[in-house]
Every structure is written in structure tokens, then in C-alpha cells.
Design a protein around this motif. Structure first.
Motif, PDB file in Angstrom:
ATOM      1  N   SER A   1      -2.819  -4.232  -5.712  1.00 25.02           N
ATOM      2  CA  SER A   1      -2.236  -3.180  -4.884  1.00 25.02           C
ATOM      3  C   SER A   1      -2.688  -1.800  -5.354  1.00 25.02           C
ATOM      4  CB  SER A   1      -0.707  -3.246  -4.937  1.00 25.02           C
ATOM      5  OG  SER A   1      -0.122  -2.099  -4.340  1.00 25.02           O
ATOM      6  N   PRO A   2      -2.998  -0.891  -4.413  1.00 20.89           N
ATOM      7  CA  PRO A   2      -3.313   0.484  -4.804  1.00 20.89           C
ATOM      8  C   PRO A   2      -2.068   1.364  -4.898  1.00 20.89           C
ATOM      9  CG  PRO A   2      -3.671   0.226  -2.462  1.00 20.89           C
ATOM     10  CD  PRO A   2      -3.219  -1.123  -2.973  1.00 20.89           C
ATOM     11  N   TRP A   3      -0.888   0.763  -4.751  1.00 20.18           N
ATOM     12  CA  TRP A   3       0.376   1.498  -4.713  1.00 20.18           C
ATOM     13  C   TRP A   3       0.573   2.314  -5.986  1.00 20.18           C
ATOM     14  CZ3 TRP A   3       5.439  -0.676  -6.707  1.00 20.18           C
ATOM     15  CH2 TRP A   3       6.517   0.163  -6.373  1.00 20.18           C
ATOM     16  N   SER A   4       0.946   3.588  -5.816  1.00 21.33           N
ATOM     17  CA  SER A   4       1.127   4.489  -6.948  1.00 21.33           C
ATOM     18  C   SER A   4       2.488   4.356  -7.612  1.00 21.33           C
ATOM     19  CB  SER A   4       0.962   5.944  -6.483  1.00 21.33           C
ATOM     20  OG  SER A   4       2.041   6.310  -5.626  1.00 21.33           O
TER      21      SER A   4
ATOM     22  N   ARG B   1      -0.081  -3.466  -9.264  1.00 23.12           N
ATOM     23  CA  ARG B   1      -1.449  -2.945  -9.363  1.00 23.12           C
ATOM     24  C   ARG B   1      -2.392  -3.988  -9.980  1.00 23.12           C
ATOM     25  NH1 ARG B   1      -2.003   2.365  -8.257  1.00 23.12           N
ATOM     26  NH2 ARG B   1      -3.892   2.532  -9.527  1.00 23.12           N
TER      27      ARG B   1
ATOM     28  N   THR C   1       0.824  -1.208   0.000  1.00 23.81           N
ATOM     29  CA  THR C   1       0.000   0.000   0.000  1.00 23.81           C
ATOM     30  C   THR C   1       0.857   1.256   0.000  1.00 23.81           C
ATOM     31  OG1 THR C   1      -0.134  -0.093   2.421  1.00 23.81           O
ATOM     32  CG2 THR C   1      -1.917  -1.121   1.180  1.00 23.81           C
TER      33      THR C   1
ATOM     34  N   ARG D   1       3.181  -1.838 -12.539  1.00 26.10           N
ATOM     35  CA  ARG D   1       2.021  -2.352 -13.266  1.00 26.10           C
ATOM     36  C   ARG D   1       1.620  -3.736 -12.736  1.00 26.10           C
ATOM     37  NH1 ARG D   1       2.079  -3.076 -19.797  1.00 26.10           N
ATOM     38  NH2 ARG D   1       1.875  -0.796 -19.794  1.00 26.10           N
TER      39      ARG D   1
END
Length: 418
Positions: free
Chosen positions: A334-337, A330, A218, A327
Motif C-alpha cells: 500500500s502507498p498509504w501514508s 506499506r 490508497t 507499517r
């Protein structure tokens, strides 16, 4: 059908190069990220790689230093070209701004403060190499900043540049013309081999691996930091028998510091650079590293065995481009930017030559206050001893919290290396 980020870049690059009035060279994945990031957040300039060396007052001849730097730069397209974005595509344009060698006026914060302020003013489209000198107000030591655009360098490049600069200063080489066709061709070949390796490392197995490793990530809202404090500690050198465990121990120790500062049990995104030139690639200057991601677990490892196993598995997929890793994470939920919560770097000083100017070896020093690529940065260097630094975003974290985090880091590191 999964279209790779590398293949999409190459298609855009070839279209831009076909229409350009000057020669455009392709860039590695790391170089492209630097250019994209600086366009999105130009005020940070965390993509600079400065080294600082102290010399006795009166050692440095700036004219001679300028000639030596120009002679070295003339052999490297990454130093003489201009990193640019053409039609939205990051490239290296041959023929760019000349390098800069200058003396910086003393400031109340001393030579270090003067150089730090000068580097914060680095222009977005400025030269790839600057050498800035400031003298302590009492007429004592001179401090030299050897500062590079990170797109032009990695650890291997820095070692080569330091060695070439030492030799050119000793010979007092005159300025030379821009890189010839051979140097340009070597740079192109090295980057094309790197891009081929990145393309090959972005297949289904690699995406599945990173999805499993980072699907629960996250993050704590990381990203670049404008300024930082600095804490440092010297530890005994690690013996040859423990060298294989040193980097995993640093991963665990940096994770402990990240948990403390971010006040969370994770999972946090701890990034670290890894890699080098592909086999057979010319030894050109540039950034051929990839950023790998370690998901910081809720607590420090009881021992290093499991962490080492996971790390070795990650290294089997170390060539997967960072953007493909994001990529994959996600796609796994995962919401990780992609923003890093912490960064770890390691340098083996035994592999880098000493910068010697006028027969005098420079003493490398470290300064607080430089921009960071993450809110927390741990750097370690191993030479005659193991030196560990923790830098942090002083606008985000109180100094007392950083000191506690550094204490956690050192405790974990000492336990693993005992």
C-alpha cells in the motif's frame, strides 16, 4: 529482525529519563502520536477533546469551579504534568502548567462562537485542562467548555473527570498539592502495562493480518482539517437485540458518507478509536485507546454479516499499535501514508455520569467549527436516543455535498437498524 516501534520508544525514553533533572513518565502509543502530530502541524490542534455543557444563566460560580477543578487535577499526573518532547522523545514531565478556568467575553457568534475561538488559540504547551465559560449575549444560558488535551483523556477518563468534578464542586474542595508518589506510580504502572500490551500485539500474526486487510489501501489524501461544518440527526434508541450490530452499521454508514464526499469508490481509510486499559491497570486519566483502520469498500454492505465478520477479525488484533498497522500496510504494497480520510467515534452515554454543578445538570451541546483529525468525522452517542453527527472540512467540501453525504449515511444506518 523486525524491531517494534514500542521497543524502540522505550529505549529512547529510558535514555532521556536517566539524564533528566525532573521525573519523566512514559506515554502510550496514542499519546505519542498526539505529541508528534502537534509538532508537525501545530496550527490544527485537532488533538483537543472539548465537551460543551449549557447551564441556566447565573448557575456557575467560577471561583468555586476553579477550586473544584484544581482539586480534581491534583490527583492526576496527566492533568498536572506537562506533555513534552525531550531529546525527540515524547514524555510526561511531572510538574507543568496549572489548569485554566476563565470567563470568555461574548462574541457576535454567541457563546459557542466565543468558546470555539478561545479553543483555537490553545497554546501548544498549554495546560492539559481548561474550563471556559461564556454567556449568551441576551443574558440567557451559560455555556461551559470542559476542554482536555486528548493525550490526557479517553472516554473512560472523561467519565471519571465529570464524576470527580461534580463531587468536588458540591463539596467545594480547596486546591490541593500536586499528585503524590502514589498517583505518579499508578500512572507509570498503567502506561507500562499498556506498552507491554502494545508490544505483545505487534507480532508477525498481527502484521500479516493488517497487511491482508489494508494492503490495497490508497486513501484519498486525508489528514487534519482546520474547521468544519456540522449536521446532526436524532434516531430512536437501539434495542438490546440490535446493539451488537450498531457499531458495524455505523462503520458501513460512515463509509457511505466518505465515498460521497471524497467522490471515490475507495478504498478509503476510516479510522476509529478502540480499546481501554489493560487488565489490572490502575484507573488513571490518560489516553489508552488505539486507532483501528477500516478499509471502506466500493459500496455499502447488502447485509451486515460479512462486515461483522471482518470487524470481529480486526478486533482480534485491536491492540496492534497504529504505527505498526501503517507499517504492515506499506509492507504489503500500500502507498498509504497513514493519514485518515474519515474518523468514526461512538460513545455510550449510559456509561458516563451527568455533569452537575450547583445542583443543576448540564445539557451537553455540540458546536460546529472545531478542528478535526480527518476531513470527515462521524460521531454517534447512544443514550435515550441515538444521536449522529457529521462534521466536515468546510474548506474542502461544499455544504451541499456534505448534506448529500449525511443523507447517504442516514439511509444506510436506517436500513441496517430497521
Amino acid at each position: 529482525m523486525h524491531a517494534s516501534i514500542t521497543a524502540a520508544y522505550l529505549a529512547r525514553y529510558r535514555a532521556a529519563a536517566a539524564e533528566a533533572p525532573v521525573e519523566l513518565l512514559p506515554l502510550t502509543g496514542a499519546q505519542r502520536r498526539f505529541l508528534i502530530t502537534r509538532r508537525l502541524a501545530p496550527q490544527t490542534r485537532s488533538d483537543l477533546a472539548p465537551l460543551f455543557f449549557a447551564f441556566p444563566g447565573g448557575t456557575l460560580d467560577l471561583d468555586r469551579l476553579g477550586r473544584a477543578a484544581a482539586a480534581v487535577a491534583a490527583g492526576h499526573p496527566a492533568l498536572c504534568g506537562a506533555f513534552a518532547t525531550v531529546r525527540g522523545t515524547p514524555v510526561l514531565r511531572t510538574g507543568g502548567p496549572s489548569i485554566e478556568v476563565a470567563r470568555v467575553a461574548a462574541a457576535p457568534g454567541g457563546a459557542g462562537g466565543a468558546l470555539r475561538e478561545a479553543l483555537l488559540d490553545w497554546p501548544l504547551d498549554g495546560p492539559a485542562l481548561r474550563l471556559l465559560v461564556a454567556q449568551e449575549p441576551d443574558g440567557g444560558e451559560e455555556l461551559l467548555a470542559l476542554a482536555l488535551d486528548h493525550a490526557a483523556c479517553d472516554e473512560q477518563s472523561i467519565g471519571a473527570l465529570v464524576g470527580e468534578l461534580t463531587e468536588a464542586y458540591q463539596r467545594d474542595d480547596p486546591p490541593a498539592p500536586a499528585p503524590g508518589p502514589q498517583a505518579v506510580a499508578a500512572f507509570r504502572e498503567a502506561v507500562e502495562l499498556q506498552l507491554a500490551a502494545e508490544e505483545a500485539a505487534a507480532g508477525p500474526a498481527a502484521r500479516a493480518h493488517w497487511g491482508r486487510r489494508l494492503g490495497a489501501l490508497t486513501g484519498a489524501g486525508g489528514g487534519a482539517a482546520k474547521a468544519a461544518g456540522l449536521l446532526s440527526e436524532r434516531l430512536p434508541a437501539v434495542g438490546s437485540g440490535a446493539r451488537s450490530a450498531l457499531f458495524p452499521a455505523l462503520l458501513d454508514a460512515a463509509g457511505a458518507a466518505a465515498r460521497r464526499l471524497h467522490r471515490t469508490d475507495g478504498p478509503l481509510a476510516l479510522g476509529y478509536p478502540w480499546g481501554g486499559r489493560p487488565p489490572g491497570a490502575p484507573a488513571v486519566l490518560g489516553c489508552f485507546l488505539n486507532t483501528l483502520v477500516h478499509a471502506v469498500p466500493p459500496r455499502a454492505a447488502a447485509d451486515l454479516e460479512a462486515l461483522c465478520d471482518d470487524w470481529w477479525d480486526d478486533l482480534d488484533h485491536a491492540g496492534t499499535p497504529f504505527d505498526e498497522v501503517v507499517r504492515a500496510a506499506r509492507a504489503a504494497g500500500s502507498p498509504w501514508s497513514g493519514a485518515l480520510d474519515a474518523m468514526l467515534t461512538f460513545e455510550d452515554l449510559q456509561r458516563r455520569p451527568t455533569l452537575v454543578l450547583g445542583g443543576v445538570p448540564g445539557r451537553e451541546v455540540h458546536l460546529a467549527g472545531r478542528p478535526l483529525a480527518a476531513p470527515l468525522a462521524v460521531s454517534a452517542s447512544h443514550g435515550d436516543d441515538l444521536t449522529v453527527h457529521l462534521a466536515w472540512d468546510s474548506e474542502r467540501f461544499p455544504a451541499a455535498d456534505a448534506e448529500a453525504a449525511f443523507g447517504d449515511l442516514l439511509a444506510v444506518l436506517r436500513r441496517h437498524l430497521a
